[in-house]
Motif scaffolding. Structure first.
Motif, PDB file in Angstrom:
ATOM      1  N   SER A 152      28.448  21.706  35.025  1.00 41.89           N
ATOM      2  CA  SER A 152      27.017  21.990  35.042  1.00 41.89           C
ATOM      3  C   SER A 152      26.765  23.049  36.107  1.00 41.89           C
ATOM      4  CB  SER A 152      26.220  20.727  35.370  1.00 41.89           C
ATOM      5  OG  SER A 152      26.442  20.343  36.727  1.00 41.89           O
ATOM      6  N   TRP A 153      25.602  23.701  36.047  1.00 44.38           N
ATOM      7  CA  TRP A 153      25.310  24.706  37.059  1.00 44.38           C
ATOM      8  C   TRP A 153      25.254  24.072  38.443  1.00 44.38           C
ATOM      9  CZ3 TRP A 153      22.041  29.590  35.891  1.00 44.38           C
ATOM     10  CH2 TRP A 153      22.557  30.225  34.756  1.00 44.38           C
ATOM     11  N   GLU A 154      24.736  22.856  38.530  1.00 42.14           N
ATOM     12  CA  GLU A 154      24.667  22.180  39.827  1.00 42.14           C
ATOM     13  C   GLU A 154      26.074  21.924  40.367  1.00 42.14           C
ATOM     14  OE1 GLU A 154      23.004  21.333  37.120  1.00 42.14           O
ATOM     15  OE2 GLU A 154      21.008  22.011  37.786  1.00 42.14           O
ATOM     16  N   GLU A 158      27.860  23.568  43.802  1.00 42.49           N
ATOM     17  CA  GLU A 158      28.567  22.768  44.807  1.00 42.49           C
ATOM     18  C   GLU A 158      29.974  23.309  45.031  1.00 42.49           C
ATOM     19  OE1 GLU A 158      28.467  18.745  43.497  1.00 42.49           O
ATOM     20  OE2 GLU A 158      26.286  18.525  43.763  1.00 42.49           O
ATOM     21  N   GLU A 159      30.616  23.740  43.944  1.00 47.86           N
ATOM     22  CA  GLU A 159      31.960  24.306  44.054  1.00 47.86           C
ATOM     23  C   GLU A 159      31.943  25.620  44.827  1.00 47.86           C
ATOM     24  OE1 GLU A 159      36.163  24.064  42.595  1.00 47.86           O
ATOM     25  OE2 GLU A 159      34.551  22.685  43.115  1.00 47.86           O
ATOM     26  N   LEU A 160      30.950  26.455  44.576  1.00 42.76           N
ATOM     27  CA  LEU A 160      30.830  27.705  45.328  1.00 42.76           C
ATOM     28  C   LEU A 160      30.657  27.419  46.812  1.00 42.76           C
ATOM     29  CD1 LEU A 160      28.472  29.891  43.061  1.00 42.76           C
ATOM     30  CD2 LEU A 160      30.958  30.056  43.288  1.00 42.76           C
ATOM     31  N   GLY A 165      34.144  30.747  52.291  1.00 42.16           N
ATOM     32  CA  GLY A 165      35.059  30.935  53.401  1.00 42.16           C
ATOM     33  C   GLY A 165      36.511  30.739  53.022  1.00 42.16           C
ATOM     34  N   VAL A 166      36.744  30.203  51.806  1.00 44.27           N
ATOM     35  CA  VAL A 166      38.104  30.016  51.300  1.00 44.27           C
ATOM     36  C   VAL A 166      38.370  31.053  50.210  1.00 44.27           C
ATOM     37  CG1 VAL A 166      39.765  28.403  50.297  1.00 44.27           C
ATOM     38  CG2 VAL A 166      37.954  27.555  51.819  1.00 44.27           C
ATOM     39  N   HIS A 167      37.672  30.905  49.090  1.00 45.46           N
ATOM     40  CA  HIS A 167      37.772  31.896  48.021  1.00 45.46           C
ATOM     41  C   HIS A 167      36.698  32.972  48.133  1.00 45.46           C
ATOM     42  CE1 HIS A 167      40.039  29.058  45.005  1.00 45.46           C
ATOM     43  NE2 HIS A 167      40.644  29.179  46.161  1.00 45.46           N
ATOM     44  N   PHE A 168      35.533  32.590  48.650  1.00 49.27           N
ATOM     45  CA  PHE A 168      34.375  33.477  48.576  1.00 49.27           C
ATOM     46  C   PHE A 168      33.813  33.799  49.963  1.00 49.27           C
ATOM     47  CE2 PHE A 168      34.075  30.362  44.956  1.00 49.27           C
ATOM     48  CZ  PHE A 168      34.699  31.174  44.027  1.00 49.27           C
ATOM     49  N   ASP A 169      33.157  34.955  50.045  1.00 52.91           N
ATOM     50  CA  ASP A 169      32.497  35.377  51.282  1.00 52.91           C
ATOM     51  C   ASP A 169      31.387  34.372  51.604  1.00 52.91           C
ATOM     52  OD1 ASP A 169      30.959  36.578  53.269  1.00 52.91           O
ATOM     53  OD2 ASP A 169      31.213  38.593  52.448  1.00 52.91           O
ATOM     54  N   PRO A 170      31.489  33.661  52.744  1.00 52.33           N
ATOM     55  CA  PRO A 170      30.481  32.642  53.055  1.00 52.33           C
ATOM     56  C   PRO A 170      29.088  33.213  53.290  1.00 52.33           C
ATOM     57  CG  PRO A 170      31.928  33.025  54.941  1.00 52.33           C
ATOM     58  CD  PRO A 170      32.523  33.773  53.782  1.00 52.33           C
ATOM     59  N   LYS A 171      29.014  34.506  53.622  1.00 50.06           N
ATOM     60  CA  LYS A 171      27.701  35.127  53.812  1.00 50.06           C
ATOM     61  C   LYS A 171      27.018  35.424  52.483  1.00 50.06           C
ATOM     62  CE  LYS A 171      29.228  37.423  58.083  1.00 50.06           C
ATOM     63  NZ  LYS A 171      29.495  38.747  58.721  1.00 50.06           N
ATOM     64  N   LEU A 172      27.816  35.627  51.436  1.00 50.48           N
ATOM     65  CA  LEU A 172      27.259  35.977  50.132  1.00 50.48           C
ATOM     66  C   LEU A 172      26.905  34.762  49.282  1.00 50.48           C
ATOM     67  CD1 LEU A 172      29.576  38.960  49.027  1.00 50.48           C
ATOM     68  CD2 LEU A 172      27.347  39.058  50.158  1.00 50.48           C
ATOM     69  N   VAL A 173      27.605  33.647  49.494  1.00 52.65           N
ATOM     70  CA  VAL A 173      27.413  32.478  48.629  1.00 52.65           C
ATOM     71  C   VAL A 173      25.955  32.002  48.585  1.00 52.65           C
ATOM     72  CG1 VAL A 173      27.979  30.016  48.349  1.00 52.65           C
ATOM     73  CG2 VAL A 173      29.806  31.700  48.679  1.00 52.65           C
ATOM     74  N   PRO A 174      25.251  31.877  49.720  1.00 54.91           N
ATOM     75  CA  PRO A 174      23.848  31.429  49.636  1.00 54.91           C
ATOM     76  C   PRO A 174      22.977  32.363  48.800  1.00 54.91           C
ATOM     77  CG  PRO A 174      24.650  31.246  51.894  1.00 54.91           C
ATOM     78  CD  PRO A 174      25.684  32.016  51.130  1.00 54.91           C
TER      79      PRO A 174
END
Length: 365
Positions: A152-154, A158-160, A165-174
């Motif tokens: 689900s999108w929710e 949660e996965e993002l 900080g692991v797979h993705f830029d933590p500044k961009l995720v929000p």
């Protein structure tokens, strides 16, 4: 350039079901995130072009790997990873904007440096590639594959957050979650593909010499049926004396016995439907549209039938009697969901017990 890229994308879409819609949705998500970040129109266009070409190198990946419906082995994954380099070699002579090329070259990189092909880390990964990586992953999480349900999108949000900080830029995720949360629909145009050509391609890939569907697709198909939570029947057939037939009459006779069993199962249980239509539905994850039983070869002398309804109990008995009249000893196990099993794991235990573990070991290799 755009026309040439469109041609390449169209070629890839004709090779791989999963690519259809995947690229378009990924671009839509990426541009939505880019707008939330306040990117200029030029950068948004580079996101679009980069998204269109990011998987173009998969044209050079063998069908046996590219079209595999189940998870890749480590060896197969190493070959799949070459799609980045292949894509670069295909397009390096074109006037592709650097930002778009960065997406092709870095879309498999991870923020912690564990990605490929460069092992780039943190902000060494170009900004547009960091954006597209999030969009691409979100699309994959929320898309149905034959071997996994769609999140689900929710759940995907949660996965993002978990992988920030692991797979993705933590500044961009929000920013990504905020942008994606505001979307109400994802426009997708599915290309029109000649169905008869598709049947030929996929039948060559996934129909066994006996006339049954190859076992590669059985376990993901079983999981997909279970996840529908609708009643269905699972029957396992096992030839008990095939080794003796092979020893006394030769391998050709043994192969003929396998073909006769598939014929008998089709005649009694599967209504002799066009198995090529079934393969197309399975590969498009449209199990909900399958109305006839489906037969898989799941071992050397074992076959499985998944029926989207509960058939009369005498059907497998008639198969057994037909084969007995030919001197072939066949045993079977018939189960129903959810009466006999309620989970994928419970189904595997029952199959494991019936086949003494042989069948499952072959499937999981």
């Amino acid at each position: 350039m755009n026309q040439f890229i469109d041609i390449l994308v169209n070629i890839l879409e004709h090779r791989d079901f999963y690519t259809r819609g995947h690229t378009e949705r990924g671009v839509f998500y990426a541009r939505s995130i880019g707008r939330k970040l306040g990117l200029a129109e030029k950068e948004l266009e580079h996101l679009r072009i980069g998204g269109m070409i990011h998987d173009i190198g998969k044209i050079g990946i063998p069908d046996v790997i590219l079209l595999k419906p189940y998870r890749l082995t480590p060896e197969e994954f190493e070959i799949m990873k070459l799609h980045v380099k292949i894509g670069y070699e295909m397009l390096k002579g074109l006037d592709v904007p650097k930002g778009a090329f960065d997406i092709l070259l870095y879309h498999q990189e991870k923020y912690d440096g564990t990605g490929y092909p460069h092992g780039a880390k943190g902000e060494d990964i170009p900004l547009l590639a960091r954006i597209y990586t999030i969009a691409d992953a979100f699309e994959a999480m929320t898309a149905r594959r034959i071997y996994k349900r769609a999140k689900s999108w929710e759940e995907a949000f949660e996965e993002l957050e978990r992988l920030a900080g692991v797979h993705f830029d933590p500044k961009l995720v929000p920013y990504a979650i905020e942008a994606l949360s505001g979307l109400e629909m994802v426009p997708t145009v599915i290309p029109q593909i000649d169905q008869e050509i598709e049947k030929i391609r996929w039948s060559f890939q996934y129909i066994d010499g006996t006339g049954a569907i190859k076992g590669d697709i059985f376990l993901p198909s079983l999981r997909a049926f279970i996840e529908q939570r609708e009643s269905f029947c699972l029957t396992i057939f096992d030839i008990k004396n095939l080794s003796k037939i092979n020893f006394e009459k030769g391998w050709e006779e043994g192969n003929e016995v396998l073909r006769r069993l598939v014929w008998a199962i089709n005649l009694e249980c599967c209504s002799m439907h066009d198995i090529r239509d079934v393969i197309l539905m399975l590969m498009k994850e449209d199990v909900i549209d399958i109305e006839s039983p489906v037969i898989f070869r799941v071992g050397g002398d074992e076959f499985a039938v998944i029926a989207p309804y509960i058939p009369p109990p005498d059907k497998p008995l008639r198969v057994k009697d037909t084969m007995k009249s030919m001197g072939v000893d066949v045993d079977f196990l018939q189960m129903q969901f959810p009466e006999s099993f309620k989970t994928y794991e419970e189904a595997l235990k029952l199959i494991f017990s019936f086949t003494r573990g042989k069948l499952i070991k072959e499937l999981l290799i």
